[in-house]
Design a protein around this motif. Sequence first.
Motif, PDB file in Angstrom:
ATOM      1  N   ARG A 148       0.834  -1.203   0.000  1.00 30.95           N
ATOM      2  CA  ARG A 148       0.000   0.000   0.000  1.00 30.95           C
ATOM      3  C   ARG A 148       0.866   1.250   0.000  1.00 30.95           C
ATOM      4  O   ARG A 148       0.609   2.212  -0.725  1.00 30.95           O
ATOM      5  N   ARG A 149       1.936   1.243   0.794  1.00 34.53           N
ATOM      6  CA  ARG A 149       2.809   2.419   0.886  1.00 34.53           C
ATOM      7  C   ARG A 149       3.685   2.611  -0.344  1.00 34.53           C
ATOM      8  O   ARG A 149       4.279   3.667  -0.506  1.00 34.53           O
ATOM      9  N   SER A 150       3.801   1.601  -1.194  1.00 40.74           N
ATOM     10  CA  SER A 150       4.653   1.721  -2.378  1.00 40.74           C
ATOM     11  C   SER A 150       4.087   2.741  -3.360  1.00 40.74           C
ATOM     12  O   SER A 150       4.794   3.191  -4.257  1.00 40.74           O
ATOM     13  N   GLN A 151       2.828   3.098  -3.210  1.00 36.65           N
ATOM     14  CA  GLN A 151       2.225   4.075  -4.106  1.00 36.65           C
ATOM     15  C   GLN A 151       2.486   5.512  -3.669  1.00 36.65           C
ATOM     16  O   GLN A 151       2.146   6.445  -4.379  1.00 36.65           O
ATOM     17  N   TRP A 152       3.061   5.710  -2.473  1.00 31.72           N
ATOM     18  CA  TRP A 152       3.380   7.063  -1.996  1.00 31.72           C
ATOM     19  C   TRP A 152       4.689   7.483  -2.633  1.00 31.72           C
ATOM     20  O   TRP A 152       5.757   7.069  -2.214  1.00 31.72           O
ATOM     21  N   LYS A 153       4.624   8.310  -3.630  1.00 31.00           N
ATOM     22  CA  LYS A 153       5.834   8.734  -4.330  1.00 31.00           C
ATOM     23  C   LYS A 153       5.961  10.250  -4.239  1.00 31.00           C
ATOM     24  O   LYS A 153       4.980  10.973  -4.372  1.00 31.00           O
ATOM     25  N   ALA A 154       7.173  10.704  -4.046  1.00 27.23           N
ATOM     26  CA  ALA A 154       7.430  12.136  -4.051  1.00 27.23           C
ATOM     27  C   ALA A 154       7.540  12.610  -5.498  1.00 27.23           C
ATOM     28  O   ALA A 154       8.127  11.939  -6.341  1.00 27.23           O
ATOM     29  N   THR A 155       6.960  13.758  -5.783  1.00 30.02           N
ATOM     30  CA  THR A 155       7.047  14.302  -7.135  1.00 30.02           C
ATOM     31  C   THR A 155       8.214  15.287  -7.207  1.00 30.02           C
ATOM     32  O   THR A 155       8.455  16.032  -6.252  1.00 30.02           O
ATOM     33  N   PRO A 156       8.957  15.304  -8.313  1.00 25.75           N
ATOM     34  CA  PRO A 156      10.075  16.243  -8.429  1.00 25.75           C
ATOM     35  C   PRO A 156       9.575  17.682  -8.523  1.00 25.75           C
ATOM     36  O   PRO A 156       8.451  17.937  -8.956  1.00 25.75           O
ATOM     37  N   VAL A 157      10.417  18.598  -8.115  1.00 30.27           N
ATOM     38  CA  VAL A 157      10.070  20.017  -8.154  1.00 30.27           C
ATOM     39  C   VAL A 157       9.990  20.461  -9.611  1.00 30.27           C
ATOM     40  O   VAL A 157      10.886  20.185 -10.410  1.00 30.27           O
ATOM     41  N   ALA A 158       8.894  21.150  -9.964  1.00 34.15           N
ATOM     42  CA  ALA A 158       8.719  21.629 -11.334  1.00 34.15           C
ATOM     43  C   ALA A 158       9.541  22.900 -11.524  1.00 34.15           C
ATOM     44  O   ALA A 158       9.390  23.870 -10.774  1.00 34.15           O
ATOM     45  N   LEU A 159      10.434  22.889 -12.493  1.00 37.59           N
ATOM     46  CA  LEU A 159      11.267  24.045 -12.785  1.00 37.59           C
ATOM     47  C   LEU A 159      10.878  24.640 -14.134  1.00 37.59           C
ATOM     48  O   LEU A 159      10.568  23.914 -15.076  1.00 37.59           O
ATOM     49  N   VAL A 160      10.883  25.971 -14.211  1.00 34.53           N
ATOM     50  CA  VAL A 160      10.652  26.692 -15.460  1.00 34.53           C
ATOM     51  C   VAL A 160      11.823  27.642 -15.660  1.00 34.53           C
ATOM     52  O   VAL A 160      12.560  27.941 -14.726  1.00 34.53           O
ATOM     53  N   SER A 161      12.012  28.113 -16.877  1.00 36.50           N
ATOM     54  CA  SER A 161      13.103  29.049 -17.112  1.00 36.50           C
ATOM     55  C   SER A 161      12.622  30.469 -16.832  1.00 36.50           C
ATOM     56  O   SER A 161      11.494  30.839 -17.175  1.00 36.50           O
ATOM     57  N   CYS A 162      13.489  31.254 -16.228  1.00 37.23           N
ATOM     58  CA  CYS A 162      13.181  32.648 -15.921  1.00 37.23           C
ATOM     59  C   CYS A 162      13.089  33.423 -17.231  1.00 37.23           C
ATOM     60  O   CYS A 162      13.961  33.297 -18.095  1.00 37.23           O
ATOM     61  N   PRO A 163      12.043  34.238 -17.432  1.00 35.78           N
ATOM     62  CA  PRO A 163      11.921  34.967 -18.694  1.00 35.78           C
ATOM     63  C   PRO A 163      13.003  36.023 -18.890  1.00 35.78           C
ATOM     64  O   PRO A 163      13.270  36.429 -20.017  1.00 35.78           O
ATOM     65  N   ARG A 164      13.645  36.457 -17.817  1.00 37.13           N
ATOM     66  CA  ARG A 164      14.660  37.496 -17.952  1.00 37.13           C
ATOM     67  C   ARG A 164      16.066  36.920 -18.136  1.00 37.13           C
ATOM     68  O   ARG A 164      16.780  37.285 -19.062  1.00 37.13           O
ATOM     69  N   CYS A 165      16.476  36.010 -17.233  1.00 36.76           N
ATOM     70  CA  CYS A 165      17.855  35.509 -17.287  1.00 36.76           C
ATOM     71  C   CYS A 165      17.955  34.070 -17.796  1.00 36.76           C
ATOM     72  O   CYS A 165      19.042  33.535 -17.925  1.00 36.76           O
ATOM     73  N   ARG A 166      16.824  33.418 -18.034  1.00 36.33           N
ATOM     74  CA  ARG A 166      16.758  32.051 -18.565  1.00 36.33           C
ATOM     75  C   ARG A 166      17.353  30.984 -17.640  1.00 36.33           C
ATOM     76  O   ARG A 166      17.634  29.891 -18.075  1.00 36.33           O
ATOM     77  N   SER A 167      17.550  31.281 -16.372  1.00 36.26           N
ATOM     78  CA  SER A 167      18.026  30.255 -15.440  1.00 36.26           C
ATOM     79  C   SER A 167      16.826  29.504 -14.878  1.00 36.26           C
ATOM     80  O   SER A 167      15.724  30.056 -14.786  1.00 36.26           O
TER      81      SER A 167
END
Length: 59
Positions: free
Chosen positions: A16-35
């Motif tokens: 039952r606990r095998s379905q508890w998964k952490a999701t990775p942090v969603a990253l986007v690029s900055c519109p100004r510096c593209r980091s």
Amino acid sequence: MAVPKRKMSRSNTRHRRSQWKATPVALVSCPRCRSPKQQHIACPTCGTYNGRQVIEPSA
């Protein structure tokens, strides 16, 4: 309040606990510096959010 009638076995508990998964942090690029940065958070590199300067850049 509901109370279990029997003890749940280790294999069932782990299955039952095998379905508890952490999701990775969603990253986007900055519109100004593209980091890469997190969504809805000021960019730590250039310090902008929503097209305006909100914090001092980190170095």
